[in-house]
Design a protein around this motif. Structure first.
Motif: not given
Ligand code: CUA
Length: 330
Positions: A235-255
């Motif tokens: 898909g054109r958006g992030p996969v949401l399965e298993g996403l909640f509670g995880k640490t995500q990398m952002l485009q800005s380089g932050e997490t």
């Protein structure tokens, strides 16, 4: 005996009361001591003749050390004691029964994960740690249950939470404790603490709407979120399965840790924090989804992360909802 004190019906109540009575005792002791000494010395050292002159006194080291060190120790006791109660109140146990709360002028809306909704009445089981995750549709409100000794602001645009563990079945007052407009005083309700079996019976009655997560799954499809957020990473958006509670990398380089607040922001204002590797193409849903719909969507996203309970069947593609008998309740 006038009802000076509310009932004591949570694990926190006795701890808060103990600290309160300690503060009251310290205050009473020093008030009496100081007032008493003022009167005593006023009499003892009163001017006895019209031309009397007082003695010239230069300090007293022992006395000064005493009235410095003793209050210091007392205030440190208050600090440490108060902090320990505060931490206990602000840190819910790992296993809590989560209930969403939406405040609006002038009512309380409660949303159970199993789908039950209540207005101005909240049913909870006795002996279980309950966490309220709260937000407001309009102005700042404040949930206050005196019998549980808990109180917290309910703020538009963010989630706040409190937790409590009821100890005695019964009905307890729930107040709004933040002036929120004309009918603030009428923004009241009741917390009904039930025996676990009675609570189960109550829960199983009238669940026609399905769980909150399944309502969210339906909405996820109605809003066509599923066309971009696909489980197959195509898909054109992030996969949401298993996403909640995880640490995500952002485009800005932050997490960022994916929590309720982040999911909420990403729905209302997706451009705020773009996931690394994705284009900022998602439309903003600000003004298009209600607070309650947001909660359903968040609960749905949560359900996609492996948890003890079963994840909700996920609608894929543009077809009809996958067998979820969910009436369109908006
Ligand atoms: Cu809501 Cu006062």
């Amino acid at each position: 005996m006038p009802p000076l004190f509310p009932a004591s019906a949570s694990t926190m109540a006795s701890r808060v009361d103990a600290l309160y009575f300690f503060l009251l005792a310290v205050s009473a002791f020093f008030s009496l001591l100081i007032a008493g000494l003022i009167v005593f010395y006023a009499v003892k050292y009163r001017r006895r003749s019209p031309d009397g002159i007082g003695a010239n006194i230069h300090g007293g080291l022992a006395l000064e050390l005493t009235w410095t060190i003793v209050p210091f120790l007392i205030t440190m006791v208050i600090f440490v004691w108060g902090a320990s109660v505060f931490f206990a109140m602000s840190r819910p146990p790992d296993e809590t029964l989560n209930i969403y709360v939406v405040g609006k002028q002038w009512m309380w809306k409660f949303q159970h994960l199993d789908g039950q909704r209540e207005i101005n009445e909240l049913h909870v089981p006795v002996g279980r740690a309950v966490k309220l995750i709260m937000t407001s549709e309009d102005v700042i409100h404040d949930v206050f249950v005196p019998a549980f000794r808990v109180k917290a602001d309910v703020i538009p645009g963010r989630y706040t939470s409190i937790w409590f563990q009821p100890t005695v079945p019964g009905r307890y007052h729930l107040f709004c404790a933040e002036y929120c407009g004309t009918r603030h005083s009428g923004m009241i309700g009741e917390v009904v603490v039930m025996e676990p079996t009675a609570y189960q019976t109550w829960l199983s009655g009238g669940t026609a709407e399905g769980s909150l997560a399944s309502t969210g799954a339906k909405l996820f499809q109605d809003l066509a979120c599923n066309t971009c957020h696909r489980p197959d990473a195509q898909g054109r958006g992030p996969v949401l399965e298993g996403l909640f509670g995880k640490t995500q990398m952002l485009q800005s380089g932050e997490t960022i840790v994916v929590d309720e607040a982040y999911v909420r922001e990403s729905i209302l204002n997706p451009g705020a924090k773009i996931t690394a590797g994705f284009q900022p193409i998602m439309p903003a849903f600000q003004g298009l989804v209600t607070e309650e719909q947001l909660l359903a969507l968040i609960e749905y996203v949560k359900s996609l992360t492996a948890q003890p309970q079963e994840p909700v069947a996920r609608p894929v593609g543009g077809g009809p909802a996958a067998g979820e008998a969910t009436p369109a309740v908006k």
